[in-house]
Write a protein that holds these residues in place. Sequence first.
Motif, PDB file in Angstrom:
ATOM      1  N   PRO A 311     -67.337 -52.583 -52.232  1.00  0.00           N
ATOM      2  CA  PRO A 311     -68.785 -52.395 -52.289  1.00  0.00           C
ATOM      3  C   PRO A 311     -69.473 -53.522 -51.523  1.00  0.00           C
ATOM      4  O   PRO A 311     -68.826 -54.487 -51.094  1.00  0.00           O
ATOM      5  N   ALA A 312     -70.781 -53.420 -51.377  1.00  0.00           N
ATOM      6  CA  ALA A 312     -71.516 -54.440 -50.628  1.00  0.00           C
ATOM      7  C   ALA A 312     -71.575 -55.765 -51.382  1.00  0.00           C
ATOM      8  O   ALA A 312     -71.798 -56.811 -50.784  1.00  0.00           O
ATOM      9  N   GLN A 313     -71.361 -55.713 -52.717  1.00  0.00           N
ATOM     10  CA  GLN A 313     -71.473 -56.917 -53.536  1.00  0.00           C
ATOM     11  C   GLN A 313     -70.198 -57.128 -54.360  1.00  0.00           C
ATOM     12  O   GLN A 313     -69.718 -56.202 -55.016  1.00  0.00           O
ATOM     13  N   ILE A 314     -69.689 -58.352 -54.308  1.00  0.00           N
ATOM     14  CA  ILE A 314     -68.535 -58.748 -55.114  1.00  0.00           C
ATOM     15  C   ILE A 314     -68.946 -59.956 -55.935  1.00  0.00           C
ATOM     16  O   ILE A 314     -69.394 -60.970 -55.382  1.00  0.00           O
ATOM     17  N   THR A 321     -64.985 -71.948 -53.242  1.00  0.00           N
ATOM     18  CA  THR A 321     -65.068 -72.748 -52.026  1.00  0.00           C
ATOM     19  C   THR A 321     -64.887 -71.855 -50.801  1.00  0.00           C
ATOM     20  O   THR A 321     -63.991 -71.024 -50.765  1.00  0.00           O
ATOM     21  N   GLY A 322     -65.762 -72.027 -49.824  1.00  0.00           N
ATOM     22  CA  GLY A 322     -65.623 -71.271 -48.579  1.00  0.00           C
ATOM     23  C   GLY A 322     -65.852 -69.782 -48.733  1.00  0.00           C
ATOM     24  O   GLY A 322     -65.167 -68.972 -48.104  1.00  0.00           O
ATOM     25  N   LYS A 323     -66.820 -69.399 -49.574  1.00  0.00           N
ATOM     26  CA  LYS A 323     -67.053 -67.960 -49.767  1.00  0.00           C
ATOM     27  C   LYS A 323     -67.530 -67.291 -48.476  1.00  0.00           C
ATOM     28  O   LYS A 323     -67.287 -66.100 -48.264  1.00  0.00           O
ATOM     29  N   GLU A 324     -68.185 -68.055 -47.594  1.00  0.00           N
ATOM     30  CA  GLU A 324     -68.607 -67.486 -46.309  1.00  0.00           C
ATOM     31  C   GLU A 324     -67.390 -67.065 -45.478  1.00  0.00           C
ATOM     32  O   GLU A 324     -67.440 -66.057 -44.763  1.00  0.00           O
ATOM     33  N   ILE A 325     -66.302 -67.825 -45.605  1.00  0.00           N
ATOM     34  CA  ILE A 325     -65.071 -67.478 -44.885  1.00  0.00           C
ATOM     35  C   ILE A 325     -64.492 -66.172 -45.433  1.00  0.00           C
ATOM     36  O   ILE A 325     -64.046 -65.303 -44.675  1.00  0.00           O
ATOM     37  N   ILE A 326     -64.504 -66.032 -46.774  1.00  0.00           N
ATOM     38  CA  ILE A 326     -64.014 -64.791 -47.389  1.00  0.00           C
ATOM     39  C   ILE A 326     -64.872 -63.614 -46.945  1.00  0.00           C
ATOM     40  O   ILE A 326     -64.352 -62.539 -46.608  1.00  0.00           O
ATOM     41  N   GLU A 327     -66.193 -63.801 -46.942  1.00  0.00           N
ATOM     42  CA  GLU A 327     -67.094 -62.726 -46.520  1.00  0.00           C
ATOM     43  C   GLU A 327     -66.809 -62.282 -45.090  1.00  0.00           C
ATOM     44  O   GLU A 327     -66.755 -61.081 -44.792  1.00  0.00           O
ATOM     45  N   ALA A 329     -63.993 -62.717 -43.433  1.00  0.00           N
ATOM     46  CA  ALA A 329     -62.656 -62.111 -43.370  1.00  0.00           C
ATOM     47  C   ALA A 329     -62.712 -60.661 -43.842  1.00  0.00           C
ATOM     48  O   ALA A 329     -62.112 -59.771 -43.220  1.00  0.00           O
ATOM     49  N   LEU A 330     -63.444 -60.410 -44.923  1.00  0.00           N
ATOM     50  CA  LEU A 330     -63.582 -59.035 -45.423  1.00  0.00           C
ATOM     51  C   LEU A 330     -64.331 -58.159 -44.429  1.00  0.00           C
ATOM     52  O   LEU A 330     -64.005 -56.979 -44.257  1.00  0.00           O
ATOM     53  N   ARG A 331     -65.306 -58.737 -43.772  1.00  0.00           N
ATOM     54  CA  ARG A 331     -66.040 -57.979 -42.756  1.00  0.00           C
ATOM     55  C   ARG A 331     -65.118 -57.616 -41.587  1.00  0.00           C
ATOM     56  O   ARG A 331     -65.180 -56.503 -41.055  1.00  0.00           O
ATOM     57  N   ASN A 332     -64.260 -58.549 -41.194  1.00  0.00           N
ATOM     58  CA  ASN A 332     -63.319 -58.270 -40.108  1.00  0.00           C
ATOM     59  C   ASN A 332     -62.350 -57.158 -40.484  1.00  0.00           C
ATOM     60  O   ASN A 332     -61.948 -56.347 -39.654  1.00  0.00           O
ATOM     61  N   VAL A 333     -61.948 -57.133 -41.759  1.00  0.00           N
ATOM     62  CA  VAL A 333     -60.978 -56.141 -42.221  1.00  0.00           C
ATOM     63  C   VAL A 333     -61.620 -54.775 -42.418  1.00  0.00           C
ATOM     64  O   VAL A 333     -61.050 -53.753 -42.044  1.00  0.00           O
ATOM     65  N   ILE A 338     -70.143 -57.779 -46.498  1.00  0.00           N
ATOM     66  CA  ILE A 338     -69.812 -57.972 -47.907  1.00  0.00           C
ATOM     67  C   ILE A 338     -70.375 -59.307 -48.374  1.00  0.00           C
ATOM     68  O   ILE A 338     -70.287 -60.305 -47.662  1.00  0.00           O
ATOM     69  N   LYS A 339     -70.968 -59.321 -49.568  1.00  0.00           N
ATOM     70  CA  LYS A 339     -71.484 -60.560 -50.143  1.00  0.00           C
ATOM     71  C   LYS A 339     -70.640 -60.948 -51.361  1.00  0.00           C
ATOM     72  O   LYS A 339     -70.414 -60.137 -52.254  1.00  0.00           O
ATOM     73  N   VAL A 340     -70.162 -62.202 -51.375  1.00  0.00           N
ATOM     74  CA  VAL A 340     -69.453 -62.744 -52.529  1.00  0.00           C
ATOM     75  C   VAL A 340     -70.464 -63.554 -53.333  1.00  0.00           C
ATOM     76  O   VAL A 340     -71.001 -64.552 -52.842  1.00  0.00           O
ATOM     77  N   LEU A 341     -70.738 -63.129 -54.565  1.00  0.00           N
ATOM     78  CA  LEU A 341     -71.833 -63.691 -55.359  1.00  0.00           C
ATOM     79  C   LEU A 341     -71.336 -64.266 -56.677  1.00  0.00           C
ATOM     80  O   LEU A 341     -70.301 -63.851 -57.197  1.00  0.00           O
ATOM     81  N   CYS A 342     -72.090 -65.211 -57.223  1.00  0.00           N
ATOM     82  CA  CYS A 342     -71.889 -65.697 -58.583  1.00  0.00           C
ATOM     83  C   CYS A 342     -72.986 -65.111 -59.469  1.00  0.00           C
ATOM     84  O   CYS A 342     -74.038 -64.698 -58.983  1.00  0.00           O
TER      85      CYS A 342
END
Length: 603
Positions: A311-314, A321-327, A329-333, A338-342
């Motif tokens: 989904p658009a929100q996780i 740490t480094g949630k922008e990197i995860i975002e 990476a998920l976009r590349n895949v 995708i937004k990784v949120l707290c």
Amino acid sequence: MINVQAIKKQIELSPQSCGVYKMIGDKDKVLYVGKAKNLKSRLSSYLRYENLSERIKVMLSQIVEVKTFLTENEVDALLLEAQLIKSLKPPYNIVLKDGKSYPYITISKHDYPRIARYRGKFKKDEFHYYGPFPSADAVKQTILSLQKAFLLRVCSDRYFSSTKRPCLEYQVKRCSAPCVNKITKGDYCQSVKQARDTLLGRNKEVKEQLLSTMIKCSSEENYELAAVYRDRIKFLEQIQMQRTDFSFEKDADFFSIAREEDLACIGVLSFRNKKNYGSTPYFFENCNDHPDDEILSTFLVNLYNSANIPPAQIYVSGFVTGKEIIEQALRNVTQKPIKVLCAKNKKEHSLLKFVYDNSQHSLEQKLTDYKNNLEKLEELSKVFSLPNVPKRIEVYDNSHISGNQQVGVMIVAGQEGFLKSEYRKFTIKEEISGDDYKMMREVLTRRFSGKIKDIIPDFLLIDGGPGHVSIVQNVLEILNINVPFACMAKGPYRNTGNERFYMPGREEFTLANDSKVMLYLQLLRNEAHRFAVASHRKKRDKQLFVSPLSKITGIGNKRKNALMSHFGSVENISKASLAEIQSVARIGKELAKAVLKHLNNKE
């Protein structure tokens, strides 16, 4: 001790930039794959021996060399690391114990659509997809409720085309039998549309439609049909009642991690179309040396792909740490933002707590299972005088009918239970012709000289009697394999509970019927037998279904399936006209002629 020279050599060659490194042991075996923002700094940390865990110290004592791969950025390093871990399965990396993709519900694009569960890559030209669901049970229960409410078929297209009478699903009122025209095409497609609307969360509109139709039938004194729609409304309400008290307005996945000892459990709670699809646990081993966010980032990149669209929100518990990197990476895949949120509000916090509580409960259950299995394995090691408590047990069995469709199997079990991804099947050569001893010899020889020959088990259990002992012993001696084993045979009356055990240099013996070890060994033997029989039946059924179409030049699997789906049987194809065969997709005039000529010499 650490192979300091191998690490120092690679440190000298490594720049202070992003990349991935591989720790390599004897025979080029990859022991560990890691990523680093600064390769030189990360590799240097392995020289600070006093700060390392015992597990890492053991790994470093086995390394022969270290290899590095430079990447342009941290995103590429994360993606490459995930890819290498998935393909190489290094023993010292975090091990995902339940990595199945999300299951979906599909409704086929057919004149009379079928509802089914599905995992794998999307085939958008063939199906409508609904989900993802976090577990197979959630899919199963939803399909069952939809069947009861809308009487949709679940049979294969081939069965649908060839059947002449309604099946059991019709008798128990879970299908309207469109295969034999018990319902018109228009009415069936209307039911399919209502089922699709329900899966999209439009329950209220569907209920109003059904209620209106029920009232109309009742006013026309068609009470039997009115009762059908009344029951549909009842089952539709049950689908609504299956939802928990939790809800969320947007499509989102919530993740939380619970940890104990070397094991971690990540729980996932999914919301789609404002509906709660429940939670599912994923377990990881070798986690002591990894922080939560590192485990989570590796998991997310492996979980989501072109089939498992996120989904658009996780939402994740705690700081990552480094949630922008995860975002990125998920976009590349996935080619999606995708937004990784707290969690920021009470609702989001309560959902993450719900996921954590379920993860903790699942983790406690898993650890209890581990403990129970460990107790059985400890007792087993005493009974069979093994040098150590076995971590990997392999069980072997054969299956055939009068020497036909011969198959041998290997199942694997350990502290975590049955390791089904490790199971293997062996197709036996025809010339052996049902000789159990020769079959076992071939299976063991191929097992210990094939692709997985370097994986050595701690104990072998053979479904066989005293005659198998010399066979197994001879194979292991020839291949220079030192593995303890036992042959397990049923008693003189072939009844469970009187099994006898045979080992080299030891008198035959048995165990108490109700002992934990005997029950565990019976469980292992029965699982091997189940897998052997299932593999044999699959092979037999495949042999029986060798189609005459396969012998026609130009007819591959796709064309064969298209013909069988359209006509239902080879007999129907042979009776068809040239024009009817040509009407099937990708079947031209010349190919249609070849089909008819081959089947019945009809021009």
